[in-house]
Motif scaffolding. Sequence first.
Motif, short mmCIF file in Angstrom:
data_model
loop_
_atom_site.label_atom_id
_atom_site.label_comp_id
_atom_site.label_asym_id
_atom_site.label_seq_id
_atom_site.Cartn_x
_atom_site.Cartn_y
_atom_site.Cartn_z
N GLY A 285 0.82 -1.20 0.00
CA GLY A 285 0.00 0.00 0.00
C GLY A 285 0.86 1.25 0.00
O GLY A 285 2.09 1.18 0.12
N PRO A 286 0.24 2.42 -0.15
CA PRO A 286 0.99 3.68 -0.22
C PRO A 286 1.80 3.93 1.04
O PRO A 286 1.37 3.60 2.15
N LEU A 287 2.97 4.50 0.87
CA LEU A 287 3.80 4.94 1.98
C LEU A 287 3.57 6.44 2.17
O LEU A 287 3.92 7.25 1.33
N GLN A 288 2.95 6.79 3.28
CA GLN A 288 2.53 8.18 3.49
C GLN A 288 3.72 9.14 3.53
O GLN A 288 3.63 10.27 3.07
N SER A 289 4.85 8.69 4.06
CA SER A 289 6.03 9.55 4.14
C SER A 289 6.52 9.93 2.76
O SER A 289 7.07 11.03 2.57
#
Length: 257
Positions: free
Chosen positions: A248-252
């Motif tokens: 899933g997406p890595l928010q950082s």
Amino acid sequence: MAERNERYRGLFLHAKDTARGDRIVTFLCKEGILSLFLFGGPKSSLRSVATPYILADIEVYHDRRNDFSKLTGATILETFDSLHTSFSHMQAAAAAAEFVIRTSAFGGEYGLALQMITTLLRELPSIEEDSAPYAMYAFLWNALAPQGLAPDISACEHCGKRFTEEGSLPGRLLAGERSFLCARCAEERRRQGFPASAMLLIDAMVLQCLREILNVSYSQAARCMSANPSLLHIEAIIESLAELAAEGPLQSLRLFH
């Protein structure tokens, strides 16, 4: 049965305060990734130690019957205070830490993950602020191999054609997949309906840089990436593969865009 004062050496990766003012910290050591409670709110003597990114020897109270772990002691071994003076350096560290947590330390490679992220934190202060994200991307690229997610950078994984052969490039990485395809195989997938907008370009300069950053320090990798004309393609490829590994997406990473 309760077990007291187990000792670990490692790195604080993340800290979150609860509504009551207590703190939950994530700690990486060669034994695993520990989730620890720190009680006492702002008055706790351990609060200043239990923050990212501090390398420390810690003591932990484990109550295995109630599945409970509490941080009871800590001795600082190394701090990385200079990270806090640069937004870019801090975000690079945060992205690396998020990736380690999301992948359970490269699928259980705790000692390797600890060594790699500690090395990155030690090198970041010597890297120019504008180049800090490139060191982080190099960290992500190097972290794919222990998880078995590093693509073959020598040949098309569909037909086996080597990327040194005439007509094999520019190839493509299909977003959401982990295989590098030669030009012909990528075109075949496009004709089958895979959207061209989700195909990430691979050229000779991309492959050269990806090979190089596997064998140099993070600071050298940052210089390699920053000087590469295909930088945007390299970033897109590494980010796609890293988010595949993290499921899933890595928010950082989003803060760099």
